[in-house]
Design a protein around this motif. Sequence first.
Motif, mmCIF file in Angstrom:
data_model
loop_
_atom_site.group_PDB
_atom_site.id
_atom_site.type_symbol
_atom_site.label_atom_id
_atom_site.label_comp_id
_atom_site.label_asym_id
_atom_site.label_seq_id
_atom_site.Cartn_x
_atom_site.Cartn_y
_atom_site.Cartn_z
ATOM 1 N N LEU A 18 55.879 -7.705 9.409
ATOM 2 C CA LEU A 18 55.133 -7.277 8.222
ATOM 3 C C LEU A 18 55.914 -6.240 7.414
ATOM 4 N N GLY A 19 57.172 -6.019 7.782
ATOM 5 C CA GLY A 19 58.044 -5.156 6.983
ATOM 6 C C GLY A 19 58.164 -3.717 7.434
ATOM 7 N N HIS A 20 57.706 -3.407 8.642
ATOM 8 C CA HIS A 20 57.723 -2.028 9.119
ATOM 9 C C HIS A 20 58.849 -1.814 10.130
ATOM 10 N N GLU A 21 59.316 -0.565 10.193
ATOM 11 C CA GLU A 21 60.358 -0.185 11.151
ATOM 12 C C GLU A 21 59.672 0.372 12.395
ATOM 13 N N VAL A 22 59.916 -0.262 13.535
ATOM 14 C CA VAL A 22 59.145 0.062 14.738
ATOM 15 C C VAL A 22 60.056 0.518 15.871
ATOM 16 N N GLY A 37 61.911 -11.989 26.082
ATOM 17 C CA GLY A 37 61.518 -12.515 24.774
ATOM 18 C C GLY A 37 62.332 -11.874 23.667
ATOM 19 N N VAL A 38 62.164 -12.355 22.457
ATOM 20 C CA VAL A 38 62.865 -11.804 21.300
ATOM 21 C C VAL A 38 62.314 -10.413 21.009
ATOM 22 N N GLU A 39 63.191 -9.433 20.840
ATOM 23 C CA GLU A 39 62.765 -8.053 20.596
ATOM 24 C C GLU A 39 63.110 -7.646 19.165
ATOM 25 N N ASN A 40 62.078 -7.379 18.369
ATOM 26 C CA ASN A 40 62.260 -6.982 16.976
ATOM 27 C C ASN A 40 62.154 -5.478 16.764
ATOM 28 N N CYS A 41 61.985 -4.735 17.854
ATOM 29 C CA CYS A 41 61.829 -3.282 17.765
ATOM 30 C C CYS A 41 62.980 -2.592 18.494
ATOM 31 N N ILE A 65 56.930 3.313 12.357
ATOM 32 C CA ILE A 65 55.885 3.348 13.377
ATOM 33 C C ILE A 65 56.510 3.675 14.730
ATOM 34 N N LEU A 66 55.931 4.642 15.423
ATOM 35 C CA LEU A 66 56.330 4.947 16.796
ATOM 36 C C LEU A 66 55.241 4.449 17.736
ATOM 37 N N VAL A 67 55.598 3.537 18.615
ATOM 38 C CA VAL A 67 54.653 2.974 19.584
ATOM 39 C C VAL A 67 54.872 3.653 20.935
#
Length: 374
Positions: A32-36, A56-60, A3-5
Amino acid sequence: MKILVVSNIYPSFKYPASGVFVYNLIQQFPKLGHEVTVISPENILSIGAKKVKSYGVENCTVYRPFSFSASNKQIGSFNTYRITELAQIKGIQRTVAKHNLEFDFVYAHFMMNGFIAVNALKKYKKPVFVAIGESDLPLLTKMYPKDYFEQSIRLISGFVAVSSKLRNQLIGYGVPESKIFLKPNAVDFTKFYQRDKAEMRKKYKLPMDLKLVAFVGRFMDHKGPLRVLEAVQNLDNVGALFMGKGPQEPTGPSVVFNESVPSYKIPELLSAADVFVLPTQREGSCNAIAEAIACGLPVVSSNIPEVMDQCNPSFSILVDPLDVKAIKSAIESILGDEVKSTEMSNNALEHSKNFEIGERASSILDFIKSMMEE
């Protein structure tokens, strides 16, 4: 999926409060298991802004290409925002090319970013989906030539609208209803939940002997902070908490708290209050209301369609947002009746269970997947 945001409002070390609601949603996608990957253009003029240690915590993976802002001024038939838009388009194109970014679809937050995304990434022939959370789309159309607006909106594969008003406005611009997913804003319950009132008042040095009214939002006329102040200033044993900033700064003996605070403090301060008041004149889907009810607060707000989508009489009183007497009367009716106030608080907590951010993220991705399969 990859996913590209694309969003020019997203927290940073310089502006940790910018687009927190966007950040909260996007952080759910990797869970949810996606690469962002996030591309959030940054105004080059903000180089000197003071940095914080963390937003904050950054998951992307986040890229922040420098861009130029020409503000939003109408000069004849031309709006200077178009210069800003072009700069952001170029910044996104450079970032995708430089890092060889791969993506299955684009998720853009707000229509302006949707237009930037579809015009920046045409050659990749990937679907673009746009979250619509503006308070009023017709205000946006004035910034664009009519043919450009109509062409760009046709290039968007699907929309997530946060209110029925916005869904209907999209339909009015020729968007098929099948391409619109109605899903109001939601709350991260790991952050927004009811704390002990006395403990929070002690932590923030707030008076223990007053009933407290809470306001969260920009200090702007359409949000109504001064109307809240006028409504409470003649009430006995009532104080007001104002969380935000802007030109209409509330002051006076009724104000017991007035600060722009980081997002993690907001649920603590809301938990210190007895009622949430927001006489707003327009909204998309109001994050502040969703967060207030998650903290168990009865709500006094506006009898406008977008707020009526979020609230019901079991925990809210909705009035004319410009009628200070009605705002005052609604506050009095809640604060003056302990049984009613407790019942409304419990109902708010129960209603808020319908707006959990993880479920919202999953539903949005299910909608996108179904549109891509079609």
